[in-house]
Design an enzyme around this catalytic site. Structure first.
Site, PDB file in Angstrom:
ATOM      1  N   TYR A   1      25.455 -39.155 -43.393  1.00 45.82           N
ATOM      2  CA  TYR A   1      25.124 -39.181 -44.825  1.00 45.82           C
ATOM      3  C   TYR A   1      26.130 -39.962 -45.667  1.00 45.82           C
ATOM      4  CZ  TYR A   1      21.388 -35.844 -44.012  1.00 45.82           C
ATOM      5  OH  TYR A   1      20.245 -35.235 -43.579  1.00 45.82           O
TER       6      TYR A   1
ATOM      7  N   LYS B   1      27.142 -31.440 -31.113  1.00 48.38           N
ATOM      8  CA  LYS B   1      26.608 -32.181 -29.960  1.00 48.38           C
ATOM      9  C   LYS B   1      27.781 -32.907 -29.295  1.00 48.38           C
ATOM     10  CE  LYS B   1      22.908 -33.522 -27.635  1.00 48.38           C
ATOM     11  NZ  LYS B   1      22.084 -32.584 -26.839  1.00 48.38           N
TER      12      LYS B   1
ATOM     13  N   ASP C   1      20.940 -28.533 -29.978  1.00 52.99           N
ATOM     14  CA  ASP C   1      19.547 -28.374 -29.540  1.00 52.99           C
ATOM     15  C   ASP C   1      19.265 -26.947 -29.085  1.00 52.99           C
ATOM     16  OD1 ASP C   1      21.397 -29.170 -27.680  1.00 52.99           O
ATOM     17  OD2 ASP C   1      20.088 -30.540 -26.582  1.00 52.99           O
TER      18      ASP C   1
ATOM     19  N   ASP D   1      21.064 -29.987 -42.293  1.00 53.02           N
ATOM     20  CA  ASP D   1      19.847 -30.290 -43.050  1.00 53.02           C
ATOM     21  C   ASP D   1      18.620 -29.875 -42.243  1.00 53.02           C
ATOM     22  OD1 ASP D   1      18.202 -31.304 -44.995  1.00 53.02           O
ATOM     23  OD2 ASP D   1      18.440 -33.400 -44.390  1.00 53.02           O
TER      24      ASP D   1
ATOM     25  N   ASP E   1      15.817 -26.262 -42.772  1.00 56.48           N
ATOM     26  CA  ASP E   1      14.346 -26.232 -42.919  1.00 56.48           C
ATOM     27  C   ASP E   1      13.727 -25.423 -41.779  1.00 56.48           C
ATOM     28  OD1 ASP E   1      14.754 -28.126 -45.009  1.00 56.48           O
ATOM     29  OD2 ASP E   1      12.835 -29.073 -44.594  1.00 56.48           O
TER      30      ASP E   1
HETATM   31 MG    MG Z   1      16.572 -31.174 -46.405  1.00 56.41          MG
END
Ligand code: MG
Ligand code: NAI
Length: 345
Positions: free
Chosen positions: A135, A181, A214, A238, A242
């Site tokens: 980001y 990871k 994962d 992020d 969700d």
């Molecule tokens: Mg988002």
């Protein structure tokens, strides 16, 4: 008196944030100002985040942010997301995303067509590093390749790890899991892993472990009760947030806080939801839960709890928007929340 900048943004941001502001005004005494940002604002004023909004943000202690519609990559070149700009500008390095079904999963079970409250009691928090990782927005074209840089700093890892442990102490959380990871991203996530365990040594009372991202994504669905705090980097956080919201009735129940050393920005996890915008059916709970988090942030937890209880009661009474299986409009839910608050405030 604390100064709060309210940015409604686009789409359902304009529908859910007014509900949140009503409750903010009802329960608190703030100096509230309004600022423009987003796609609508760009069409009107030629900027996604105009200078006056940035000035208001500088003057404010707290920002309440709705959601912004992003333009398609082909539509606007060099687009910089206002929310990412604000997070960076004020170094809001910690993104706190509680995933909680108020302990009523077992009572409610399945809710709407797409969303359900998990049959188990869900209660964990995602803490996401908020300023680094992919980001940082360093993308470039090199001949026929598109390249994105993933930047992870020692300082950033230390700061967010310390934040997570301090948050655990303050909120009586027992365990912090670092999701990463490092088996593939050996340098970047390797550094995070190393710094995490270094910081953990100062918090002997808190259990720590780490897991690959994962398998964490799988375990969130299969064994969510094993998590207390999940600490992770920007993009993984992020995605996990969700995903996790699916356990608690969807994005309509997922609030978040972006916290820096001297300023904080609160926003629902959801976006501008163009598919339902303008229909008057957006779930205002995530935005209202942000108001609860604002009260927690300023040390008025009783008001935060009152807000959470109001929402819990609405869900139990099926006074909800369609995403949670009810048939109320956003405005009707607002009335129900205000009724509850009038009764118990
Ligand atoms: Mg988002
Ligand atoms: P979204 O979060 O807006 O919507 C995803 C799905 O969840 C949709 O079906 C939507 O109707 C539903 N949903 C979301 N919030 C809801 C609510 N409060 N009540 C009822 N249903 C709700 O994500 P999507 O569709 O991927 O993105 C839409 C736009 O929002 C895009 O332009 C995206 O870039 C932007 N976005 C902005 C964010 C921000 O400003 N912080 C965060 C996420 C997306």
């Amino acid at each position: 008196m604390k100064k709060i900048l309210v940015i409604e943004g686009d789409g359902i941001g304009k529908e859910v944030i007014p509900v949140a502001v009503k409750i903010l005004k009802k329960l608190g005494n703030f100096d509230i100002i309004f600022g423009d940002a987003g796609y609508e604002c760009y069409k009107k004023r030629g900027s996604f985040l105009p200078d006056d909004t940035i000035e208001y943000a500088k003057e404010s202690d707290i920002i309440l942010f709705g959601a912004i519609t992003s333009p398609k990559p082909s539509e606007i070149k060099n687009y910089k997301s206002p929310i990412i700009t604000l997070r960076k500008m004020f170094n809001l390095y910690a993104n706190v995303r509680p995933i909680n079904n108020f302990g009523i999963g077992e009572v409610i079970g399945r809710l709407g067509e797409n969303y359900f409250l998990h049959a188990k009691n869900i209660d964990f928090v995602i803490i996401r590093e908020n300023t680094e990782d992919l980001y940082v927005g360093r993308e470039r074209i090199d001949n026929n390749k598109a390249i994105a840089e993933r930047v992870i700093s020692k300082e950033g890892c230390r700061k967010i790890s310390k934040f997570a442990f301090e948050y655990a102490k303050k909120n009586n959380r027992k365990k912090v899991t670092l999701a990463h990871k490092a088996n593939i991203l050996r340098l970047t996530d390797g550094l995070f892993l190393e710094e995490f365990y270094r910081v953990a040594k100062d918090y002997k009372d808190i259990e720590v472990n780490d897991a690959l991202i994962d398998s964490t994504a799988l375990k969130i669905i299969l064994k969510p009760e094993e998590f207390d705090i999940i600490l992770t980097s920007n993009m993984f956080g992020d995605i996990l947030s969700d995903e996790s919201s699916s356990l608690i009735g969807g994005l309509g129940l997922a609030p978040s806080a972006n916290i820096g050393d001297d300023k904080a920005l609160f926003e629902p996890v959801h976006g501008s939801a163009p598919d339902i915008a303008g229909k008057g059916i957006a779930n205002p709970f995530a935005a209202v839960l942000c108001v609860g988090m604002i009260f927690d942030y300023i040390g008025e937890n009783d008001k935060g709890n009152l807000i959470r209880n109001a929402i819990k009661t609405c869900i139990l009474d099926k006074k909800t928007t369609p995403d949670l299986g009810g048939n109320l409009k956003t405005k009707d839910v607002e009335k129900e929340l205000l009724k509850y608050i009038d009764r118990y405030d």
